[in-house]
Write an enzyme that holds these catalytic residues in place. Structure first.
Site, PDB file in Angstrom:
ATOM      1  N   ASP A 129       0.622  -1.073   0.103  1.00 36.87           N
ATOM      2  CA  ASP A 129       0.112   0.111   0.026  1.00 36.87           C
ATOM      3  C   ASP A 129       0.937   1.179  -0.045  1.00 36.87           C
ATOM      4  OD1 ASP A 129      -2.545  -1.390   0.034  1.00 36.87           O
ATOM      5  OD2 ASP A 129      -2.297  -1.593   2.155  1.00 36.87           O
ATOM      6  N   ASP A 148      -6.596  -1.403  -5.018  1.00 38.28           N
ATOM      7  CA  ASP A 148      -7.651  -0.818  -4.148  1.00 38.28           C
ATOM      8  C   ASP A 148      -8.594  -0.025  -4.564  1.00 38.28           C
ATOM      9  OD1 ASP A 148      -6.419  -2.758  -2.398  1.00 38.28           O
ATOM     10  OD2 ASP A 148      -5.517  -1.015  -1.121  1.00 38.28           O
TER      11      ASP A 148
END
Length: 169
Positions: A129, A148
């Protein structure tokens, strides 16, 4: 009994290859961004871009908002199998519904995002991330990545598509 070709659209819709190509583009863009982050940042390193946006390298062994991150390792394989099964189901749905453009686009985005994160789980054992949004120091949204974002966009498109379908019916 006739079989349908993946290269020929059912009805008036685009070829299934268009939707699979969009999913592949999501995977490639996501993985390219993650390679840049992994090469340019140490885990936990943070660089401020604006007053509300930072680039940070984090690795998440769980799912959204790090749920199950400390579950002992079984979750890695569970999420891989779950995402691959869901992607297989989405390919089936694309084959049946590719004439529905918004729905097919949504499936392509979700599938591309799921596969992008699966590749991380397989190769790194965790999802990379790197997008961190915040409002001053009062609120920080959990870090996320392009995969995402694609999954979220796809989910929004599925809701919009369903609302449009219900309004027509």
């Amino acid at each position: 009994m006739a079989t349908r070709s993946l290269s020929r659209p059912a009805g008036n819709g685009p070829s299934m290859w268009l939707w699979l190509g969009i999913a592949l583009a999501v995977v490639l863009l996501d993985q390219f961004a993650k390679v840049l982050i992994v090469r340019g940042f140490a885990i936990g390193e943070n660089r401020t871009v604006t007053s509300f946006f930072d680039v940070v390298r984090l690795e998440n062994t769980g799912m959204a908002w790090s749920l199950l991150a400390n579950a002992g390792g079984w979750q890695r394989w569970f999420f891989i199998v779950l995402a691959l099964a869901a992607s297989g189901f989405m390919i089936y749905l694309l084959a049946r519904n590719r004439a529905q453009k918004l729905f097919s686009f949504a499936l392509a985005m979700v599938m591309g995002g799921a596969v992008g994160n699966v590749l991380d789980r397989i190769t790194r054992g965790a999802v990379v991330d790197f997008i961190s949004l915040h409002w001053h120091s009062a609120y920080t949204f959990p870090a996320f990545n392009l995969a995402d974002s694609a999954i979220t966009l796809g989910a929004i498109c599925i809701v919009v598509d369903e609302l449009r379908r219900v309004r027509k019916g």
